[in-house]
Motif scaffolding. Structure first.
Motif, PDB file in Angstrom:
ATOM      1  N   ARG A   1      50.871  19.074  67.780  1.00  0.00           N
ATOM      2  CA  ARG A   1      49.822  20.210  67.191  1.00  0.00           C
ATOM      3  C   ARG A   1      49.998  21.276  68.496  1.00  0.00           C
ATOM      4  N   ASP A   2      49.755  20.756  69.477  1.00  0.00           N
ATOM      5  CA  ASP A   2      49.509  21.708  70.510  1.00  0.00           C
ATOM      6  C   ASP A   2      50.937  22.475  71.004  1.00  0.00           C
ATOM      7  N   ARG A   3      52.018  21.538  70.925  1.00  0.00           N
ATOM      8  CA  ARG A   3      53.054  22.190  71.176  1.00  0.00           C
ATOM      9  C   ARG A   3      53.796  23.050  70.336  1.00  0.00           C
ATOM     10  N   LEU A   4      53.574  22.686  69.078  1.00  0.00           N
ATOM     11  CA  LEU A   4      53.865  23.588  67.777  1.00  0.00           C
ATOM     12  C   LEU A   4      53.157  25.046  68.058  1.00  0.00           C
ATOM     13  N   SER A   5      51.875  24.982  68.567  1.00  0.00           N
ATOM     14  CA  SER A   5      51.331  26.223  68.263  1.00  0.00           C
ATOM     15  C   SER A   5      51.672  26.988  69.773  1.00  0.00           C
ATOM     16  N   THR A   6      52.119  26.439  70.967  1.00  0.00           N
ATOM     17  CA  THR A   6      52.616  27.007  71.856  1.00  0.00           C
ATOM     18  C   THR A   6      53.919  27.605  71.366  1.00  0.00           C
TER      19      THR A   6
ATOM     20  N   TYR B   1      54.992  28.462  68.262  1.00  0.00           N
ATOM     21  CA  TYR B   1      54.458  29.645  67.402  1.00  0.00           C
ATOM     22  C   TYR B   1      54.226  30.835  68.432  1.00  0.00           C
ATOM     23  N   SER B   2      53.211  30.616  69.341  1.00  0.00           N
ATOM     24  CA  SER B   2      52.722  31.780  69.984  1.00  0.00           C
ATOM     25  C   SER B   2      53.828  32.641  70.898  1.00  0.00           C
ATOM     26  N   ARG B   3      54.608  31.814  71.494  1.00  0.00           N
ATOM     27  CA  ARG B   3      55.770  32.361  72.345  1.00  0.00           C
ATOM     28  C   ARG B   3      56.678  33.193  71.463  1.00  0.00           C
ATOM     29  N   GLN B   4      56.980  32.531  70.358  1.00  0.00           N
ATOM     30  CA  GLN B   4      57.961  33.338  69.377  1.00  0.00           C
ATOM     31  C   GLN B   4      57.359  34.441  68.996  1.00  0.00           C
ATOM     32  N   LYS B   5      56.006  34.288  68.638  1.00  0.00           N
ATOM     33  CA  LYS B   5      55.407  35.667  67.916  1.00  0.00           C
ATOM     34  C   LYS B   5      55.307  36.822  69.199  1.00  0.00           C
ATOM     35  N   SER B   6      54.964  36.325  70.472  1.00  0.00           N
ATOM     36  CA  SER B   6      55.085  37.327  71.430  1.00  0.00           C
ATOM     37  C   SER B   6      56.362  37.887  71.631  1.00  0.00           C
ATOM     38  N   TYR B   7      57.482  37.268  71.562  1.00  0.00           N
ATOM     39  CA  TYR B   7      58.747  37.703  71.525  1.00  0.00           C
ATOM     40  C   TYR B   7      59.156  38.599  70.528  1.00  0.00           C
ATOM     41  N   ALA B   8      58.765  38.334  69.510  1.00  0.00           N
ATOM     42  CA  ALA B   8      58.804  39.173  68.220  1.00  0.00           C
ATOM     43  C   ALA B   8      58.017  40.545  68.198  1.00  0.00           C
ATOM     44  N   ASP B   9      56.900  40.341  68.595  1.00  0.00           N
ATOM     45  CA  ASP B   9      56.014  41.721  68.791  1.00  0.00           C
ATOM     46  C   ASP B   9      56.561  42.628  69.842  1.00  0.00           C
ATOM     47  N   ASN B  10      56.986  42.152  70.860  1.00  0.00           N
ATOM     48  CA  ASN B  10      57.666  42.854  72.070  1.00  0.00           C
ATOM     49  C   ASN B  10      58.775  43.634  71.548  1.00  0.00           C
ATOM     50  N   ARG B  11      59.568  42.991  70.655  1.00  0.00           N
ATOM     51  CA  ARG B  11      60.829  43.965  69.973  1.00  0.00           C
ATOM     52  C   ARG B  11      60.420  44.872  68.887  1.00  0.00           C
ATOM     53  N   LYS B  12      59.501  44.755  68.454  1.00  0.00           N
ATOM     54  CA  LYS B  12      58.976  45.413  67.345  1.00  0.00           C
ATOM     55  C   LYS B  12      58.605  46.772  67.690  1.00  0.00           C
ATOM     56  N   TRP B  13      58.777  48.132  67.020  1.00  0.00           N
ATOM     57  CA  TRP B  13      58.260  49.239  67.302  1.00  0.00           C
ATOM     58  C   TRP B  13      57.839  49.898  65.918  1.00  0.00           C
ATOM     59  N   PRO B  14      56.964  50.699  65.816  1.00  0.00           N
ATOM     60  CA  PRO B  14      56.682  51.399  64.406  1.00  0.00           C
ATOM     61  C   PRO B  14      57.599  52.473  64.253  1.00  0.00           C
ATOM     62  N   LEU B  15      58.147  52.647  62.854  1.00  0.00           N
ATOM     63  CA  LEU B  15      59.160  53.606  62.571  1.00  0.00           C
ATOM     64  C   LEU B  15      58.384  54.598  61.874  1.00  0.00           C
ATOM     65  N   GLU B  16      58.358  55.745  62.236  1.00  0.00           N
ATOM     66  CA  GLU B  16      57.775  57.091  61.681  1.00  0.00           C
ATOM     67  C   GLU B  16      58.590  57.958  61.623  1.00  0.00           C
ATOM     68  N   PHE B  17      58.822  58.828  60.530  1.00  0.00           N
ATOM     69  CA  PHE B  17      59.822  60.033  60.678  1.00  0.00           C
ATOM     70  C   PHE B  17      58.687  61.263  60.018  1.00  0.00           C
ATOM     71  N   ASP B  18      59.087  62.524  60.256  1.00  0.00           N
ATOM     72  CA  ASP B  18      58.462  63.505  59.909  1.00  0.00           C
ATOM     73  C   ASP B  18      59.264  64.223  58.694  1.00  0.00           C
ATOM     74  N   VAL B  19      58.573  65.233  58.143  1.00  0.00           N
ATOM     75  CA  VAL B  19      59.211  65.937  56.960  1.00  0.00           C
ATOM     76  C   VAL B  19      60.068  66.836  57.720  1.00  0.00           C
ATOM     77  N   GLY B  20      61.253  66.741  57.196  1.00  0.00           N
ATOM     78  CA  GLY B  20      62.498  67.537  57.566  1.00  0.00           C
ATOM     79  C   GLY B  20      63.299  66.866  58.724  1.00  0.00           C
ATOM     80  N   ASP B  21      62.925  65.855  58.973  1.00  0.00           N
ATOM     81  CA  ASP B  21      63.902  65.109  59.814  1.00  0.00           C
ATOM     82  C   ASP B  21      65.150  64.577  59.267  1.00  0.00           C
TER      83      ASP B  21
END
Length: 139
Positions: free
Chosen positions: A14-19, A21-41
């Protein structure tokens, strides 16, 4: 009641699975960025999920991945945008999720007009030799 070794093994697993999971989640969160567009783009529209609906060009892996650029008319929700589509795409609903859009990065100043370049109607031109810079005879 389970023996001491089995409880220890479950806890280690259980400890190794949670470790992991948290490592993979931190990798995914670092590569994510919110996409926002403005009207007229200007944005490109990802068309590969719509292959069955409308075929834009070639079939298969040589087909185009993005179409556009199209202008954003309004923001419908948090992650939905309405695009100004062409008349030939009238059968497609104009509201798309942000994951299907790709920002158009272009410099309108870098686009040259064709009139002054000496380009024919069929987009061909005649090459003119300006100057010979170097000459060498190879034996």
């Amino acid at each position: 009641m389970a023996p001491f070794g089995a409880v220890y093994c479950r806890r280690v697993i259980r400890d190794r699975l949670s470790t992991a999971y948290s490592r993979q989640k931190s990798y995914a969160d670092n590569r994510k960025w919110p996409l926002e567009f403005d009207v007229g783009d200007q944005v490109y529209l990802k068309i590969s999920p719509m292959k069955g609906v409308i075929r834009f060009s070639k079939k298969g892996k040589l087909s185009t991945r993005y179409a556009g650029p199209y202008e954003i008319l309004q923001c419908v929700g948090e992650v939905e945008y309405e695009l100004a589509l062409l008349a030939k795409l009238a059968s497609v609903h104009p509201v798309f999720h942000v994951s299907m859009l790709n920002k158009w990065i272009g410099d309108l100043a870098s686009i040259l007009p064709i009139e002054g370049l000496g380009v024919d109607e069929n987009l061909s031109y005649e090459e003119v030799l300006v100057e010979i810079l170097d000459r060498r005879v190879k034996r």
